[in-house]
Design a protein around this motif. Structure first.
Motif, PDB file in Angstrom:
ATOM      1  N   TYR A  12       2.709 -27.537 -15.470  1.00  0.00           N
ATOM      2  CA  TYR A  12       3.100 -28.816 -16.066  1.00  0.00           C
ATOM      3  C   TYR A  12       2.844 -28.851 -17.575  1.00  0.00           C
ATOM      4  N   LEU A  13       1.831 -28.139 -18.039  1.00  0.00           N
ATOM      5  CA  LEU A  13       1.567 -28.069 -19.480  1.00  0.00           C
ATOM      6  C   LEU A  13       2.713 -27.378 -20.221  1.00  0.00           C
ATOM      7  N   GLN A  14       3.355 -26.397 -19.584  1.00  0.00           N
ATOM      8  CA  GLN A  14       4.430 -25.633 -20.218  1.00  0.00           C
ATOM      9  C   GLN A  14       5.819 -26.214 -19.973  1.00  0.00           C
ATOM     10  N   SER A  15       6.012 -26.870 -18.840  1.00  0.00           N
ATOM     11  CA  SER A  15       7.368 -27.232 -18.403  1.00  0.00           C
ATOM     12  C   SER A  15       8.062 -28.246 -19.291  1.00  0.00           C
ATOM     13  N   SER A  16       7.343 -29.189 -19.876  1.00  0.00           N
ATOM     14  CA  SER A  16       8.002 -30.245 -20.668  1.00  0.00           C
ATOM     15  C   SER A  16       8.776 -29.668 -21.850  1.00  0.00           C
ATOM     16  N   GLU A  17       8.357 -28.527 -22.364  1.00  0.00           N
ATOM     17  CA  GLU A  17       9.035 -27.904 -23.503  1.00  0.00           C
ATOM     18  C   GLU A  17      10.263 -27.083 -23.076  1.00  0.00           C
ATOM     19  N   LEU A  18      10.472 -26.918 -21.780  1.00  0.00           N
ATOM     20  CA  LEU A  18      11.548 -26.051 -21.290  1.00  0.00           C
ATOM     21  C   LEU A  18      12.719 -26.803 -20.668  1.00  0.00           C
ATOM     22  N   ILE A  19      12.687 -28.135 -20.670  1.00  0.00           N
ATOM     23  CA  ILE A  19      13.731 -28.941 -20.026  1.00  0.00           C
ATOM     24  C   ILE A  19      15.068 -28.758 -20.744  1.00  0.00           C
ATOM     25  N   VAL A  20      16.118 -28.448 -19.937  1.00  0.00           N
ATOM     26  CA  VAL A  20      17.457 -28.265 -20.497  1.00  0.00           C
ATOM     27  C   VAL A  20      18.476 -29.257 -19.931  1.00  0.00           C
ATOM     28  N   ASP A  21      18.199 -29.833 -18.739  1.00  0.00           N
ATOM     29  CA  ASP A  21      19.148 -30.756 -18.108  1.00  0.00           C
ATOM     30  C   ASP A  21      18.469 -31.400 -16.905  1.00  0.00           C
ATOM     31  N   GLU A  22      19.145 -32.377 -16.310  1.00  0.00           N
ATOM     32  CA  GLU A  22      18.639 -32.977 -15.074  1.00  0.00           C
ATOM     33  C   GLU A  22      19.755 -33.702 -14.349  1.00  0.00           C
ATOM     34  N   ASN A  23      19.522 -33.951 -13.055  1.00  0.00           N
ATOM     35  CA  ASN A  23      20.417 -34.792 -12.258  1.00  0.00           C
ATOM     36  C   ASN A  23      19.544 -35.705 -11.404  1.00  0.00           C
ATOM     37  N   LYS A  24      20.082 -36.308 -10.361  1.00  0.00           N
ATOM     38  CA  LYS A  24      19.296 -37.246  -9.554  1.00  0.00           C
ATOM     39  C   LYS A  24      18.127 -36.584  -8.831  1.00  0.00           C
ATOM     40  N   LYS A  25      18.292 -35.310  -8.452  1.00  0.00           N
ATOM     41  CA  LYS A  25      17.276 -34.629  -7.642  1.00  0.00           C
ATOM     42  C   LYS A  25      16.360 -33.706  -8.436  1.00  0.00           C
ATOM     43  N   PHE A  26      16.871 -33.100  -9.504  1.00  0.00           N
ATOM     44  CA  PHE A  26      16.139 -32.022 -10.168  1.00  0.00           C
ATOM     45  C   PHE A  26      16.116 -32.160 -11.684  1.00  0.00           C
ATOM     46  N   ILE A  27      15.079 -31.591 -12.271  1.00  0.00           N
ATOM     47  CA  ILE A  27      14.988 -31.363 -13.705  1.00  0.00           C
ATOM     48  C   ILE A  27      15.153 -29.860 -13.876  1.00  0.00           C
ATOM     49  N   PHE A  28      16.115 -29.441 -14.703  1.00  0.00           N
ATOM     50  CA  PHE A  28      16.393 -28.018 -14.876  1.00  0.00           C
ATOM     51  C   PHE A  28      15.666 -27.486 -16.104  1.00  0.00           C
ATOM     52  N   LEU A  29      15.157 -26.269 -15.985  1.00  0.00           N
ATOM     53  CA  LEU A  29      14.347 -25.658 -17.033  1.00  0.00           C
ATOM     54  C   LEU A  29      14.954 -24.355 -17.514  1.00  0.00           C
ATOM     55  N   ASP A  30      14.682 -24.033 -18.773  1.00  0.00           N
ATOM     56  CA  ASP A  30      15.016 -22.722 -19.308  1.00  0.00           C
ATOM     57  C   ASP A  30      14.159 -21.707 -18.545  1.00  0.00           C
ATOM     58  N   SER A  31      14.727 -20.598 -18.170  1.00  0.00           N
ATOM     59  CA  SER A  31      14.051 -19.634 -17.281  1.00  0.00           C
ATOM     60  C   SER A  31      13.058 -18.747 -18.033  1.00  0.00           C
ATOM     61  N   LYS A  32      12.031 -19.350 -18.597  1.00  0.00           N
ATOM     62  CA  LYS A  32      11.027 -18.611 -19.369  1.00  0.00           C
ATOM     63  C   LYS A  32       9.779 -18.294 -18.546  1.00  0.00           C
ATOM     64  N   ILE A  33       9.600 -18.982 -17.417  1.00  0.00           N
ATOM     65  CA  ILE A  33       8.408 -18.768 -16.597  1.00  0.00           C
ATOM     66  C   ILE A  33       8.759 -17.868 -15.423  1.00  0.00           C
ATOM     67  N   LYS A  34       8.081 -16.745 -15.348  1.00  0.00           N
ATOM     68  CA  LYS A  34       8.297 -15.785 -14.257  1.00  0.00           C
ATOM     69  C   LYS A  34       7.038 -15.784 -13.393  1.00  0.00           C
ATOM     70  N   CYS A  35       7.228 -15.678 -12.075  1.00  0.00           N
ATOM     71  CA  CYS A  35       6.076 -15.676 -11.168  1.00  0.00           C
ATOM     72  C   CYS A  35       6.326 -14.730  -9.990  1.00  0.00           C
ATOM     73  N   ARG A  36       5.252 -14.345  -9.351  1.00  0.00           N
ATOM     74  CA  ARG A  36       5.309 -13.527  -8.132  1.00  0.00           C
ATOM     75  C   ARG A  36       5.201 -14.497  -6.971  1.00  0.00           C
ATOM     76  N   VAL A  37       6.145 -14.439  -6.031  1.00  0.00           N
ATOM     77  CA  VAL A  37       6.211 -15.398  -4.939  1.00  0.00           C
ATOM     78  C   VAL A  37       5.960 -14.708  -3.610  1.00  0.00           C
ATOM     79  N   LYS A  38       5.118 -15.323  -2.802  1.00  0.00           N
ATOM     80  CA  LYS A  38       4.833 -14.864  -1.437  1.00  0.00           C
ATOM     81  C   LYS A  38       5.575 -15.810  -0.504  1.00  0.00           C
ATOM     82  N   PHE A  39       6.365 -15.250   0.417  1.00  0.00           N
ATOM     83  CA  PHE A  39       7.154 -16.106   1.299  1.00  0.00           C
ATOM     84  C   PHE A  39       7.313 -15.471   2.673  1.00  0.00           C
ATOM     85  N   ARG A  40       7.768 -16.283   3.624  1.00  0.00           N
ATOM     86  CA  ARG A  40       7.941 -15.796   5.001  1.00  0.00           C
ATOM     87  C   ARG A  40       9.296 -15.152   5.213  1.00  0.00           C
TER      88      ARG A  40
END
Length: 194
Positions: A153-181
């Motif tokens: 949340y500290l980083q995301s406010s500076e990356l906002i590029v657009d939004e709609n009713k459901k989502f706020i879209f961000l510039d793809s600057k944050i990369k992460c490793r995801v664990k999923f099923r």
């Protein structure tokens, strides 16, 4: 090895207008001829099921084995399936209780993803994965450690590029490793990405 498509199961539960056929999968038995049989060891109940159930297209018995669980789990991993359930062969069924006699072993998968948005309302980060140099929708991450959320949340406010009713879209600057099923097909149908 039978492959179970959990997305197809959920689609079938949610709609009567689907082509997915229902198959009843029997993995245990609680009553037989009006008598409770939960006190019988699992191997005895499996033998009972084998003696009374004749598999059909609509009814099947869940596969099980006494030995070879490591080799079987390796097959699960090779086929990128969700996991297996381990049960002690001589355990009894415990109603309404969790027990170490029955354990779910999940085949977690890992991937690198970019955070490309966040859901409004309930927490959820839109993830995209890189394929052939192009970012494609990868899913929604709904669980994250509190410290990581605060950092995001500290980083995301500076990356906002657009939004709609459901989502706020961000510039793809944050990369992460995801664990999923497992992968799901929600993004194929979701109009946000069309």
């Amino acid at each position: 090895m039978e492959i179970i498509d959990f997305e197809a199961i959920m689609e079938r539960f949610m709609s009567s207008k689907t082509d997915h056929k229902i198959q009843y999968c029997i993995f245990d038995i609680i009553y037989f001829r009006g008598k409770k049989v939960t006190q019988y060891p699992l191997v005895e109940k499996k033998a009972l099921i084998d003696s009374i159930i004749e598999p059909t297209e609509a009814v099947t018995k869940v596969q099980w084995m006494m030995y070879g669980r490591k080799a079987y789990f390796n097959l699960v991993k090779q086929n990128e399936l969700e996991g297996v359930v381990l049960k002690r062969a001589y355990s009894t069924y415990q109603m309404n209780k969790r027990s170490y006699d029955c354990l779910k072993v999940i085949n977690y998968q890992y991937t690198d993803a970019y955070v490309t948005g966040m859901r409004k309302g309930d927490f959820g980060l839109l993830l995209s994965v890189e394929e052939d140099g192009v970012l494609k929708p990868g899913g929604i991450m709904e669980f994250m450690r509190l410290a990581a959320k605060k950092q995001f949340y500290l980083q995301s406010s500076e990356l906002i590029v657009d939004e709609n009713k459901k989502f706020i879209f961000l510039d793809s600057k944050i990369k992460c490793r995801v664990k999923f099923r497992n992968y799901t097909g929600w993004f194929i149908k979701d109009p946000v990405f069309c």
